[in-house]
Design a protein around this motif. Sequence first.
Motif, short mmCIF file in Angstrom:
data_model
loop_
_atom_site.label_atom_id
_atom_site.label_comp_id
_atom_site.label_asym_id
_atom_site.label_seq_id
_atom_site.Cartn_x
_atom_site.Cartn_y
_atom_site.Cartn_z
N PHE A 30 9.87 -6.53 -1.63
CA PHE A 30 9.58 -5.90 -0.33
C PHE A 30 8.98 -6.92 0.62
N GLY A 31 8.02 -7.71 0.12
CA GLY A 31 7.38 -8.73 0.95
C GLY A 31 8.37 -9.79 1.43
N ALA A 32 9.24 -10.25 0.53
CA ALA A 32 10.23 -11.26 0.90
C ALA A 32 11.19 -10.72 1.96
N LEU A 75 0.83 -1.20 0.00
CA LEU A 75 0.00 0.00 0.00
C LEU A 75 0.87 1.26 0.00
N ILE A 76 1.95 1.23 0.74
CA ILE A 76 2.88 2.36 0.77
C ILE A 76 3.51 2.56 -0.61
N LEU A 77 3.91 1.47 -1.26
CA LEU A 77 4.50 1.57 -2.59
C LEU A 77 3.48 2.10 -3.60
N ALA A 78 2.23 1.64 -3.51
CA ALA A 78 1.20 2.10 -4.43
C ALA A 78 0.93 3.60 -4.27
N ASN A 79 0.89 4.06 -3.02
CA ASN A 79 0.67 5.48 -2.78
C ASN A 79 1.86 6.32 -3.23
N PHE A 80 3.06 5.77 -3.07
CA PHE A 80 4.26 6.45 -3.55
C PHE A 80 4.20 6.62 -5.07
N LEU A 81 3.74 5.58 -5.78
CA LEU A 81 3.58 5.68 -7.23
C LEU A 81 2.59 6.77 -7.61
N HIS A 140 16.08 -0.01 -3.29
CA HIS A 140 15.90 -0.69 -4.58
C HIS A 140 14.43 -0.69 -5.01
N VAL A 141 13.53 -1.07 -4.12
CA VAL A 141 12.12 -1.19 -4.52
C VAL A 141 11.48 0.18 -4.74
N PHE A 142 11.84 1.17 -3.93
CA PHE A 142 11.27 2.50 -4.14
C PHE A 142 11.80 3.13 -5.42
N THR A 143 13.04 2.82 -5.80
CA THR A 143 13.58 3.33 -7.06
C THR A 143 12.86 2.70 -8.24
N GLN A 144 12.54 1.41 -8.14
CA GLN A 144 11.75 0.77 -9.19
C GLN A 144 10.43 1.48 -9.40
#
Length: 420
Positions: free
Chosen positions: A127-129, A26-32, A104-108
Amino acid sequence: MTKTRERLMLSISTVVLGLIAGLGSLILANFLDIIEKLFLNFNETPLSPFAANASGTRRLVSMVIGGVIAAIVWYYMRTKMKPTVSIAKALDGETMPVWTTAVHVFTQIFFVATGGSVGRELAPREFGAMLSQTWQRFLQHFGITFDEEDRKLLIAAAAGAGFAAIYIAPLTGTMFAIELLYKKVTGRAVAVSLTMSSVAMLVGSTLRGFHPYYAVGNGDFSPISVVLVIVVGPLCGVVGAYFRRFFQWANKHQARDRSILWLLPAAAVLTGAIAYFYPEISGNGRALAQPAMTNQSAGLIGIFLIGGLAKALVTVFSLRAGASGGTLTPSIAIGATIGMSLGVVAHMLIPGITIWQGGLIGAATLLASSQQAPFMALFMIFEVCHLDYSALLPLGLGVALASASSQLVLHQSKKPQQQR
């Protein structure tokens, strides 16, 4: 630990990791969403899958800035920070460094949000792993450890749960965890993976709702659609196999030294130059797949096929240039353009064939081929499009044909290596 305590801790960890993986996604989706709004003044939805209202210049500038920033961050990360650890290596026992993985994941996500041509689904999986490993290390402070099989299962399930939360697709997350990562079908694996993905999906839906990721037509799949499947399935199987070989080559030769500082901006410039005239080429693939799935015009077939080819090229180039990201949604986009194009032609010959269904058949079959994961591909298209049971026969048959035809290409590619 006793067997009862092991089961209890596995159950607790399943729920906790579902909540954590869902929150992370959810954090990654909102960041996008924030980056898309900032760079392109755009909120992505099924009815508005790309920044059509942004000028060509703004799209180009967005991608160039995104490519330069991502190149700098990835260069610094790969030369100054602890090396990233893939999910596959994490399953083998290596530790995913928390801060490196987070950067890494936030840069993606940042790269995709500015228009970069890679899938965004790898980030929530990684992120989950990483969160699963972190949770397991936390429990070790209290003397709680898991055996090797449960350790792997919790990592694989958390990776699938991250995916489920992003796309509101618990079955797909489960299939991804079991089919591609854990690679064992047991009652324990299904129970842990499905529960964790369902919990993560519920968390992800709190702000994003239960809406389909792709908006498609209404109506059941008729038996006549099997005629289209017989053509689209094998063709997309072959195309998907070649796409798989190309992105594997790109990842194997990915820029990791100073060359990323010019290669990735060059890939961004190329993508932006195409997006200046053809905005559907940008992003993770939804921008191209959505209009392809709803197109009814024979006159646009050539434009969509060119778009599919361009999408494949810029995605492979971006990966080779140093970008990290997934290939699931680019595969769906490429398959949708092929399936829709053949659907238009078939509709002229057999009016009973529905064009948008051709796009879905192409998406499912090319996805199954490029990922070599037929069940994951089948359930992903079902869930992200909210299809009913009538789609099971044509999509299932198409995925089976695509998987079989892809093996011809992939088997041939292994022969020269075996002969050396």
